[in-house]
Design an enzyme around this catalytic site. Structure first.
Site, PDB file in Angstrom:
ATOM      1  N   HIS A  20       0.843  -1.206   0.000  1.00  0.00           N
ATOM      2  CA  HIS A  20       0.000   0.000   0.000  1.00  0.00           C
ATOM      3  C   HIS A  20       0.879   1.258   0.000  1.00  0.00           C
ATOM      4  O   HIS A  20       0.621   2.206  -0.741  1.00  0.00           O
ATOM      5  CB  HIS A  20      -0.872   0.039   1.260  1.00  0.00           C
ATOM      6  CG  HIS A  20      -1.921  -1.025   1.344  1.00  0.00           C
ATOM      7  ND1 HIS A  20      -2.092  -1.813   2.461  1.00  0.00           N
ATOM      8  CD2 HIS A  20      -2.874  -1.430   0.462  1.00  0.00           C
ATOM      9  CE1 HIS A  20      -3.102  -2.643   2.266  1.00  0.00           C
ATOM     10  NE2 HIS A  20      -3.579  -2.449   1.055  1.00  0.00           N
ATOM     11  N   LYS A  46     -12.922  -9.727   6.508  1.00  0.00           N
ATOM     12  CA  LYS A  46     -13.151 -10.980   7.227  1.00  0.00           C
ATOM     13  C   LYS A  46     -12.082 -11.110   8.294  1.00  0.00           C
ATOM     14  O   LYS A  46     -10.921 -10.890   8.027  1.00  0.00           O
ATOM     15  CB  LYS A  46     -13.020 -12.167   6.265  1.00  0.00           C
ATOM     16  CG  LYS A  46     -14.277 -12.422   5.441  1.00  0.00           C
ATOM     17  CD  LYS A  46     -14.152 -13.758   4.691  1.00  0.00           C
ATOM     18  CE  LYS A  46     -14.773 -13.661   3.314  1.00  0.00           C
ATOM     19  NZ  LYS A  46     -13.851 -13.878   2.232  1.00  0.00           N
ATOM     20  N   ARG A  95      -2.280  -5.804  -8.437  1.00  0.00           N
ATOM     21  CA  ARG A  95      -1.095  -6.643  -8.265  1.00  0.00           C
ATOM     22  C   ARG A  95      -0.961  -7.713  -9.337  1.00  0.00           C
ATOM     23  O   ARG A  95       0.119  -8.076  -9.750  1.00  0.00           O
ATOM     24  CB  ARG A  95      -1.145  -7.343  -6.900  1.00  0.00           C
ATOM     25  CG  ARG A  95      -0.968  -6.418  -5.739  1.00  0.00           C
ATOM     26  CD  ARG A  95      -1.421  -7.053  -4.481  1.00  0.00           C
ATOM     27  NE  ARG A  95      -2.838  -7.388  -4.571  1.00  0.00           N
ATOM     28  CZ  ARG A  95      -3.591  -7.786  -3.557  1.00  0.00           C
ATOM     29  NH1 ARG A  95      -3.050  -7.934  -2.368  1.00  0.00           N
ATOM     30  NH2 ARG A  95      -4.867  -8.050  -3.728  1.00  0.00           N
ATOM     31  N   SER A 133      -3.067  -7.540   2.754  1.00  0.00           N
ATOM     32  CA  SER A 133      -3.356  -7.394   4.186  1.00  0.00           C
ATOM     33  C   SER A 133      -3.839  -8.718   4.765  1.00  0.00           C
ATOM     34  O   SER A 133      -3.476  -9.078   5.887  1.00  0.00           O
ATOM     35  CB  SER A 133      -4.438  -6.340   4.413  1.00  0.00           C
ATOM     36  OG  SER A 133      -3.993  -5.090   4.006  1.00  0.00           O
TER      37      SER A 133
END
Ligand code: PNS
Length: 169
Positions: A20, A46, A95, A133
């Site tokens: 990021h 989640k 990505r 993440s």
């Protein structure tokens, strides 16, 4: 200051990774200011590592010495936030091809909701293309070393929550 070019970089940032950060710094080459917009809720959220408030505080700490980056929390629709902030540019990192479908859907939905918005996709440095993440959260929870993947304040907090193995200790 008038006529500043501002990009919004939205996400859940649970937590902010070096991938990021790479996109933030690349964006700063294109625009005057970057607003890192932290969503209260995300399609992806989640098993979170940090609360909304923690994500905002932590990300603010990361950019404390970067006057051109502002970290702002938002609730509700991203396009409403963009309109209210006076920004018409959204940046998202791409990505791999696997990101494309979801990102393309979101970009077109956002543009249907507000035709003045533009979305640009940026490629991160190649050494971050595998980073997410959710993987950082999973590795940290299982006691793996994530010190090469997150900025120092994030590593400090992950270490506090999950223990010293997270920082290779
Ligand atoms: O980091 P993420 O979880 O991939 O970010 C997704 C995010 C926060 C950018 C997306 O879920 C979002 O924009 N949420 C705000 C609500 C919204 O506008 N939803 C419609 C998107 S088309």
């Amino acid at each position: 200051m008038v006529d500043q070019r501002i990009a919004i970089y939205p996400g859940s940032f649970d937590p902010l990774t070096l991938g990021h950060d790479d996109i933030v710094r690349r964006s700063l080459r294109l625009v005057d200011r970057v607003t890192v917009a932290i969503a209260a809720s995300s399609t992806h959220a989640k098993d979170p590592a940090f609360s909304f408030e923690e994500r905002v505080e932590l990300t603010r700490e990361v950019y404390r010495d970067e006057p051109r980056v502002e970290v702002v929390p938002f609730q509700g629709l991203l396009v409403d936030f963009a309109r209210e902030s006076g920004a018409r540019l959204i940046v998202r990192g791409l990505r791999a091809v696997s990101d494309f479908e979801y990102e393309f859907q979101m970009a077109l939905m956002n543009r249907s909701l507000w035709p003045e918005i533009e979305v640009i996709f940026m490629a991160p440095a190649s050494n971050y293309t595998f980073l997410s993440s959710s993987l950082v959260r999973e590795v940290a929870k299982l006691g793996g070393d994530v010190s090469g993947f997150v900025p120092p304040p994030v590593l400090r907090e992950l270490t506090r929550v999950y223990g010293p193995a997270v920082s290779g200790g």
